[in-house]
Motif scaffolding. Structure first.
Motif, PDB file in Angstrom:
ATOM      1  N   GLN A 131       0.838  -1.193   0.000  1.00  0.00           N
ATOM      2  CA  GLN A 131       0.000   0.000   0.000  1.00  0.00           C
ATOM      3  C   GLN A 131       0.880   1.252   0.000  1.00  0.00           C
ATOM      4  O   GLN A 131       1.992   1.236   0.531  1.00  0.00           O
ATOM      5  CB  GLN A 131      -0.914   0.000   1.225  1.00  0.00           C
ATOM      6  N   GLU A 171      -7.679   7.431  -1.453  1.00  0.00           N
ATOM      7  CA  GLU A 171      -9.095   7.353  -1.092  1.00  0.00           C
ATOM      8  C   GLU A 171      -9.713   6.067  -1.628  1.00  0.00           C
ATOM      9  O   GLU A 171      -9.360   5.579  -2.700  1.00  0.00           O
ATOM     10  CB  GLU A 171      -9.838   8.560  -1.662  1.00  0.00           C
ATOM     11  N   VAL A 172     -10.641   5.536  -0.860  1.00  0.00           N
ATOM     12  CA  VAL A 172     -11.349   4.328  -1.263  1.00  0.00           C
ATOM     13  C   VAL A 172     -12.601   4.737  -2.044  1.00  0.00           C
ATOM     14  O   VAL A 172     -13.402   5.537  -1.558  1.00  0.00           O
ATOM     15  CB  VAL A 172     -11.744   3.483  -0.034  1.00  0.00           C
ATOM     16  N   LEU A 177     -14.966  -1.343  -3.650  1.00  0.00           N
ATOM     17  CA  LEU A 177     -15.196  -2.076  -2.406  1.00  0.00           C
ATOM     18  C   LEU A 177     -15.610  -3.521  -2.672  1.00  0.00           C
ATOM     19  O   LEU A 177     -16.313  -3.815  -3.639  1.00  0.00           O
ATOM     20  CB  LEU A 177     -16.280  -1.383  -1.581  1.00  0.00           C
ATOM     21  N   ARG A 309      -6.587  -5.825   3.788  1.00  0.00           N
ATOM     22  CA  ARG A 309      -6.977  -4.413   3.790  1.00  0.00           C
ATOM     23  C   ARG A 309      -8.367  -4.235   3.171  1.00  0.00           C
ATOM     24  O   ARG A 309      -9.153  -3.399   3.616  1.00  0.00           O
ATOM     25  CB  ARG A 309      -5.941  -3.577   3.025  1.00  0.00           C
ATOM     26  N   ASP A 310      -8.680  -5.046   2.162  1.00  0.00           N
ATOM     27  CA  ASP A 310     -10.012  -4.974   1.554  1.00  0.00           C
ATOM     28  C   ASP A 310     -11.094  -5.374   2.559  1.00  0.00           C
ATOM     29  O   ASP A 310     -12.197  -4.834   2.542  1.00  0.00           O
ATOM     30  CB  ASP A 310     -10.083  -5.883   0.320  1.00  0.00           C
ATOM     31  N   ARG A 312     -10.912  -4.825   5.775  1.00  0.00           N
ATOM     32  CA  ARG A 312     -11.072  -3.644   6.643  1.00  0.00           C
ATOM     33  C   ARG A 312     -11.920  -2.577   5.961  1.00  0.00           C
ATOM     34  O   ARG A 312     -12.768  -1.940   6.604  1.00  0.00           O
ATOM     35  CB  ARG A 312      -9.695  -3.071   7.011  1.00  0.00           C
ATOM     36  N   HIS A 313     -11.697  -2.370   4.663  1.00  0.00           N
ATOM     37  CA  HIS A 313     -12.499  -1.394   3.924  1.00  0.00           C
ATOM     38  C   HIS A 313     -13.974  -1.810   3.899  1.00  0.00           C
ATOM     39  O   HIS A 313     -14.872  -0.971   4.014  1.00  0.00           O
ATOM     40  CB  HIS A 313     -11.986  -1.258   2.488  1.00  0.00           C
ATOM     41  N   SER A 317     -16.832   0.566   5.501  1.00  0.00           N
ATOM     42  CA  SER A 317     -17.909   1.042   4.617  1.00  0.00           C
ATOM     43  C   SER A 317     -19.277   0.562   5.094  1.00  0.00           C
ATOM     44  O   SER A 317     -20.281   1.262   4.920  1.00  0.00           O
ATOM     45  CB  SER A 317     -17.655   0.582   3.176  1.00  0.00           C
ATOM     46  N   THR A 341      -9.531   8.773   8.848  1.00  0.00           N
ATOM     47  CA  THR A 341     -10.745   8.067   8.423  1.00  0.00           C
ATOM     48  C   THR A 341     -11.441   8.814   7.294  1.00  0.00           C
ATOM     49  O   THR A 341     -11.842   8.213   6.284  1.00  0.00           O
ATOM     50  CB  THR A 341     -11.705   7.903   9.615  1.00  0.00           C
ATOM     51  N   ILE A 344      -9.596   8.667   3.916  1.00  0.00           N
ATOM     52  CA  ILE A 344      -9.673   7.374   3.225  1.00  0.00           C
ATOM     53  C   ILE A 344     -11.075   7.117   2.680  1.00  0.00           C
ATOM     54  O   ILE A 344     -11.242   6.658   1.542  1.00  0.00           O
ATOM     55  CB  ILE A 344      -9.269   6.225   4.173  1.00  0.00           C
ATOM     56  N   TYR A 345     -12.091   7.446   3.472  1.00  0.00           N
ATOM     57  CA  TYR A 345     -13.453   7.025   3.128  1.00  0.00           C
ATOM     58  C   TYR A 345     -14.381   8.176   2.737  1.00  0.00           C
ATOM     59  O   TYR A 345     -15.597   8.023   2.756  1.00  0.00           O
ATOM     60  CB  TYR A 345     -14.053   6.255   4.311  1.00  0.00           C
TER      61      TYR A 345
END
Length: 368
Positions: A131, A171-172, A177, A309-310, A312-313, A317, A341, A344-345
């Motif tokens: 990452q 950023e996600v 997702l 990590r996915d 966690r996303h 979300s 937070t 990222i989101y």
């Protein structure tokens, strides 16, 4: 005090010199006397050394020829605590081809190529990328090592100082997702029940892999349906209380269905026993879990390879979509601040246009 001179010995020309003390004399052998303008000759080397000493850019040739991997080894060994040592050894394990480069030969393009490899996929780790935040930490540590070598007069210049990460959007995006169905597919592909339940914990509690590996029986509160993140497992498979950040130490609510999945791993164990261990009764490291998950992902027919990590996303979300406020999401994720937070989101939070429009209309309506 310094001195450089040439002597003739058995048909060879020796360039001899010392910088601080005559007792620390050094020498290099040449077959030709040559001139001060002829590279590869004794007189050229003599002039080169005299200029370096005069300008203060002289470094010991033998020291500067050591391999970068050895220099990082020494630096890692001087860590004053286990958490720092763990991070330094992580740099060593991700040096790739740089490990065998003499530090005097290292140049900025080498470092830029290395950064690109870390971001796009590491050949020594089945093409798995890191990452951007992790790559930045690796680069910062490499710069620290080279700065120390400059301070020790082993290098003249830190060749990594000018290297920066390319612009990367951390950023996600909602479209990237993992879906619930994809998460279930990953769980179904895990033939080992330990890995399956660890994936479930990541999906339903948002823990990092090293935190999952560090869970003990005492950290699971079945009565209050929660788990405590108090420690993690290091790369050397050692339980340590040094977490990623101070905010990583946290309590996370557990779904009741997850408690029933975890109970078989609690029964018959002491309070300090780890929940999950290998068949050889050793702790899992985050590297172990990364390798396991990679194998699980390859057994599926999903369009992309998902990582811890996915998971966690997915967890974050899910909280956001159900109206959990940013401060609570930050605490559940173990982020160092609410800003992290949000950064990222930000694109995952529900669209606020309608609420903004409604708020302004209510203000004007009330005023009228």
């Amino acid at each position: 005090m310094a001195s450089v001179w040439i002597s003739n010995k058995s048909g060879k020309y020796l360039v001899r010199w010392y910088v601080d003390s005559p007792s620390e004399e050094k020498s290099e052998s040449f077959s030709k006397l040559g001139s001060a303008k002829e590279p590869g000759t004794a007189r050229y080397r003599k002039r080169e050394l005299e200029e370096q000493i005069a300008k203060g850019t002289y470094v010991d040739p033998k020291l500067s020829k050591q391999l970068l991997g050895k220099a990082v080894d020494k630096w890692a060994g001087r860590a004053n605590n286990e958490g720092t040592e763990q991070q330094r050894w992580a740099l060593h394990s991700d040096l790739g081809d740089l490990e065998r480069v003499p530090i005097s030969d290292l140049r900025a393009p080498h470092v830029r190529d290395w950064v690109d490899v870390l971001l796009k996929g590491r050949p020594w780790r089945d093409e798995k990328p890191l990452q951007p935040g992790t790559v930045k930490r690796r680069l910062d540590m490499l710069k620290t090592v080279l700065n120390q070598l400059v301070a020790d007069d082993v290098l003249v210049k830190n060749q990594a100082a000018s290297v920066k990460l390319p612009p990367i959007d951390a950023e996600v995006l909602p479209e990237n997702l993992m879906t619930l169905e994809e998460g279930r597919t990953m769980m179904s592909a895990a033939k080992d029940d330990r890995i399956r339940v660890m994936i479930l914990i990541a999906l339903q509690c948002g823990l990092r892999p090293a935190e999952i590996a560090g869970l003990r029986v005492r950290d699971i509160d079945t009565a209050n349906a929660s788990l405590a993140v108090m420690q993690q497992i290091s790369r050397k498979r050692v339980a340590t209380s040094v977490l990623k950040t101070k905010a990583s130490r946290r309590s996370v609510p557990m779904p009741l269905s997850l408690i029933s999945e975890v109970k078989p791993f609690i029964e018959g164990k002491g309070l300090d026993s780890l929940l999950f261990q290998t068949l050889n009764n050793k702790p899992y490291s985050s590297k172990d879990l990364g390798d396991w998950l990679h194998r699980v992902a390859r057994r599926t027919e999903l369009s992309r390879v998902y990582t811890w990590r996915d998971f966690r996303h997915f967890y974050a979300s899910s909280l956001i979509r159900h109206g959990i406020n940013v401060k609570t999401v930050q605490r559940r994720m173990g982020h160092s601040s609410a800003k992290v937070t949000l950064d990222i989101y930000t694109h995952v939070w529900p669209d606020q246009d309608d609420k903004t429009r409604e708020a302004i209309e209510l203000v004007w309506f009330d005023a009228a």
